[in-house]
Design a protein around this motif. Structure first.
Motif, PDB file in Angstrom:
ATOM      1  N   LYS A   1       0.811  -1.219   0.000  1.00 37.07           N
ATOM      2  CA  LYS A   1       0.000   0.000   0.000  1.00 37.07           C
ATOM      3  C   LYS A   1       0.842   1.266   0.000  1.00 37.07           C
ATOM      4  O   LYS A   1       0.519   2.218  -0.710  1.00 37.07           O
ATOM      5  CB  LYS A   1      -0.945   0.009   1.209  1.00 37.07           C
ATOM      6  CG  LYS A   1      -2.090  -0.962   1.080  1.00 37.07           C
ATOM      7  CD  LYS A   1      -3.014  -0.872   2.274  1.00 37.07           C
ATOM      8  CE  LYS A   1      -4.162  -1.849   2.102  1.00 37.07           C
ATOM      9  NZ  LYS A   1      -5.065  -1.817   3.249  1.00 37.07           N
ATOM     10  N   ARG A   2       1.894   1.297   0.798  1.00 34.40           N
ATOM     11  CA  ARG A   2       2.688   2.531   0.908  1.00 34.40           C
ATOM     12  C   ARG A   2       3.226   2.957  -0.444  1.00 34.40           C
ATOM     13  O   ARG A   2       3.057   4.107  -0.868  1.00 34.40           O
ATOM     14  CB  ARG A   2       3.831   2.345   1.905  1.00 34.40           C
ATOM     15  CG  ARG A   2       4.653   3.608   2.131  1.00 34.40           C
ATOM     16  CD  ARG A   2       5.663   3.423   3.256  1.00 34.40           C
ATOM     17  NE  ARG A   2       6.636   2.391   2.960  1.00 34.40           N
ATOM     18  CZ  ARG A   2       7.823   2.618   2.393  1.00 34.40           C
ATOM     19  NH1 ARG A   2       8.169   3.837   2.044  1.00 34.40           N
ATOM     20  NH2 ARG A   2       8.651   1.629   2.175  1.00 34.40           N
ATOM     21  N   HIS A   3       3.850   2.046  -1.174  1.00 39.86           N
ATOM     22  CA  HIS A   3       4.411   2.394  -2.478  1.00 39.86           C
ATOM     23  C   HIS A   3       3.309   2.690  -3.498  1.00 39.86           C
ATOM     24  O   HIS A   3       3.440   3.593  -4.319  1.00 39.86           O
ATOM     25  CB  HIS A   3       5.329   1.289  -2.994  1.00 39.86           C
ATOM     26  CG  HIS A   3       6.607   1.197  -2.251  1.00 39.86           C
ATOM     27  ND1 HIS A   3       7.555   2.201  -2.262  1.00 39.86           N
ATOM     28  CD2 HIS A   3       7.111   0.224  -1.452  1.00 39.86           C
ATOM     29  CE1 HIS A   3       8.578   1.857  -1.520  1.00 39.86           C
ATOM     30  NE2 HIS A   3       8.338   0.654  -1.004  1.00 39.86           N
ATOM     31  N   THR A   4       2.218   1.923  -3.444  1.00 37.09           N
ATOM     32  CA  THR A   4       1.111   2.158  -4.370  1.00 37.09           C
ATOM     33  C   THR A   4       0.515   3.543  -4.166  1.00 37.09           C
ATOM     34  O   THR A   4       0.375   4.318  -5.116  1.00 37.09           O
ATOM     35  CB  THR A   4       0.015   1.084  -4.196  1.00 37.09           C
ATOM     36  OG1 THR A   4       0.567  -0.178  -4.565  1.00 37.09           O
ATOM     37  CG2 THR A   4      -1.209   1.386  -5.042  1.00 37.09           C
ATOM     38  N   TYR A   5       0.185   3.891  -2.921  1.00 37.25           N
ATOM     39  CA  TYR A   5      -0.440   5.192  -2.660  1.00 37.25           C
ATOM     40  C   TYR A   5       0.527   6.337  -2.962  1.00 37.25           C
ATOM     41  O   TYR A   5       0.126   7.378  -3.470  1.00 37.25           O
ATOM     42  CB  TYR A   5      -0.941   5.274  -1.223  1.00 37.25           C
ATOM     43  CG  TYR A   5      -2.062   4.297  -0.914  1.00 37.25           C
ATOM     44  CD1 TYR A   5      -2.833   3.717  -1.918  1.00 37.25           C
ATOM     45  CD2 TYR A   5      -2.353   3.940   0.387  1.00 37.25           C
ATOM     46  CE1 TYR A   5      -3.853   2.826  -1.635  1.00 37.25           C
ATOM     47  CE2 TYR A   5      -3.383   3.055   0.686  1.00 37.25           C
ATOM     48  CZ  TYR A   5      -4.122   2.502  -0.333  1.00 37.25           C
ATOM     49  OH  TYR A   5      -5.128   1.627  -0.054  1.00 37.25           O
ATOM     50  N   ARG A   6       1.795   6.140  -2.676  1.00 36.35           N
ATOM     51  CA  ARG A   6       2.789   7.169  -2.979  1.00 36.35           C
ATOM     52  C   ARG A   6       2.844   7.435  -4.481  1.00 36.35           C
ATOM     53  O   ARG A   6       2.872   8.577  -4.917  1.00 36.35           O
ATOM     54  CB  ARG A   6       4.159   6.739  -2.456  1.00 36.35           C
ATOM     55  CG  ARG A   6       5.232   7.770  -2.663  1.00 36.35           C
ATOM     56  CD  ARG A   6       6.538   7.334  -1.962  1.00 36.35           C
ATOM     57  NE  ARG A   6       7.540   8.338  -2.150  1.00 36.35           N
ATOM     58  CZ  ARG A   6       8.384   8.367  -3.185  1.00 36.35           C
ATOM     59  NH1 ARG A   6       8.334   7.418  -4.113  1.00 36.35           N
ATOM     60  NH2 ARG A   6       9.276   9.315  -3.300  1.00 36.35           N
ATOM     61  N   ARG A   7       2.861   6.384  -5.276  1.00 33.91           N
ATOM     62  CA  ARG A   7       2.905   6.541  -6.735  1.00 33.91           C
ATOM     63  C   ARG A   7       1.620   7.193  -7.253  1.00 33.91           C
ATOM     64  O   ARG A   7       1.658   7.999  -8.179  1.00 33.91           O
ATOM     65  CB  ARG A   7       3.119   5.195  -7.428  1.00 33.91           C
ATOM     66  CG  ARG A   7       4.440   4.520  -7.134  1.00 33.91           C
ATOM     67  CD  ARG A   7       5.630   5.312  -7.561  1.00 33.91           C
ATOM     68  NE  ARG A   7       5.638   5.528  -8.996  1.00 33.91           N
ATOM     69  CZ  ARG A   7       6.557   6.215  -9.643  1.00 33.91           C
ATOM     70  NH1 ARG A   7       7.558   6.741  -8.991  1.00 33.91           N
ATOM     71  NH2 ARG A   7       6.488   6.379 -10.928  1.00 33.91           N
TER      72      ARG A   7
ATOM     73  N   ARG B   1       7.585  16.659 -11.865  1.00 33.32           N
ATOM     74  CA  ARG B   1       8.467  16.685 -10.704  1.00 33.32           C
ATOM     75  C   ARG B   1       9.878  16.999 -11.081  1.00 33.32           C
ATOM     76  O   ARG B   1      10.365  16.842 -12.101  1.00 33.32           O
ATOM     77  CB  ARG B   1       8.432  15.397  -9.896  1.00 33.32           C
ATOM     78  CG  ARG B   1       8.188  14.140 -10.656  1.00 33.32           C
ATOM     79  CD  ARG B   1       8.002  12.954  -9.726  1.00 33.32           C
ATOM     80  NE  ARG B   1       7.951  11.699 -10.417  1.00 33.32           N
ATOM     81  CZ  ARG B   1       6.928  11.245 -11.125  1.00 33.32           C
ATOM     82  NH1 ARG B   1       5.871  11.967 -11.268  1.00 33.32           N
ATOM     83  NH2 ARG B   1       6.983  10.089 -11.692  1.00 33.32           N
TER      84      ARG B   1
ATOM     85  N   ALA C   1      -0.209   9.344  -5.683  1.00 40.56           N
ATOM     86  CA  ALA C   1      -0.261  10.742  -5.266  1.00 40.56           C
ATOM     87  C   ALA C   1       0.822  11.591  -5.898  1.00 40.56           C
ATOM     88  O   ALA C   1       0.734  12.821  -5.886  1.00 40.56           O
ATOM     89  CB  ALA C   1      -0.143  10.814  -3.742  1.00 40.56           C
ATOM     90  N   MET C   2       1.829  10.961  -6.494  1.00 41.03           N
ATOM     91  CA  MET C   2       2.965  11.702  -7.027  1.00 41.03           C
ATOM     92  C   MET C   2       2.577  12.504  -8.270  1.00 41.03           C
ATOM     93  O   MET C   2       1.863  12.014  -9.138  1.00 41.03           O
ATOM     94  CB  MET C   2       4.082  10.701  -7.382  1.00 41.03           C
ATOM     95  CG  MET C   2       5.416  11.335  -7.648  1.00 41.03           C
ATOM     96  SD  MET C   2       6.671  10.072  -7.966  1.00 41.03           S
ATOM     97  CE  MET C   2       6.925   9.438  -6.323  1.00 41.03           C
TER      98      MET C   2
END
Length: 158
Positions: free
Chosen positions: A145-151, A158, A153-154
């Motif tokens: 979840k952490r990596h999925t949600y981070r991606r 950038r 939201a990115m």
């Protein structure tokens, strides 16, 4: 090599050679369907031919998406690709992108266990895209979840 189009592994190999003459980018080669001809979708000889012809990425059906294509078979083909310095992409392109989330999770984990470098989920869901819930389920299964949600939201800028 979509269903019913008659694309053979030999013709894919010839197309790789032709593309290499004119195109300097990444060449992804393979098929995820039987394409309407009487030959294996992909086998060891075909992938060796694709690699020798110059493919940069080997395209394989995701384990469990076509009859008889197991995680063990995919792992064997991917191992050979990696030994030759070629990446491997597993693909869901058999309308299973519209399956339930648990099926998507199982396919995703089999792809990861087989050694896939690139994961593809097709566009045969509602409205011509995979269900967003299935894209998320696939991503969470292979990276958490952490990596999925981070991606998710990115920013693209950038």
């Amino acid at each position: 090599g979509n269903p019913g189009v008659g694309v053979s592994n030999h013709s894919i190999c010839e197309a790789i050679k032709e593309a290499k003459k004119y195109f300097k980018g990444l060449i992804i080669a393979g098929k995820m369907h039987a394409a309407g001809i009487d030959e294996p979708i992909v086998d060891m000889n075909s992938i060796k031919d694709f690699i020798e012809a110059g493919a940069d990425v080997l395209l394989l059906p995701a384990p469990g998406t076509v009859p008889g294509f197991t995680m063990e078979h995919a792992a064997e083909l991917i191992k050979t690709a990696h030994e030759k310095g070629v990446l491997a992409m597993t693909t869901i392109g058999t309308s299973q992108e519209g399956a339930d989330e648990e099926t998507i999770r199982q396919i995703a984990l089999m792809c990861k266990m087989a050694g896939a470098d690139i994961h593809h989920i097709g566009d045969s869901g509602y409205m011509g895209m995979a269900l967003p819930e299935n894209i998320t389920a696939y991503s969470v299964a292979i990276r958490g979840k952490r990596h999925t949600y981070r991606r998710m939201a990115m920013s693209l800028v950038r």
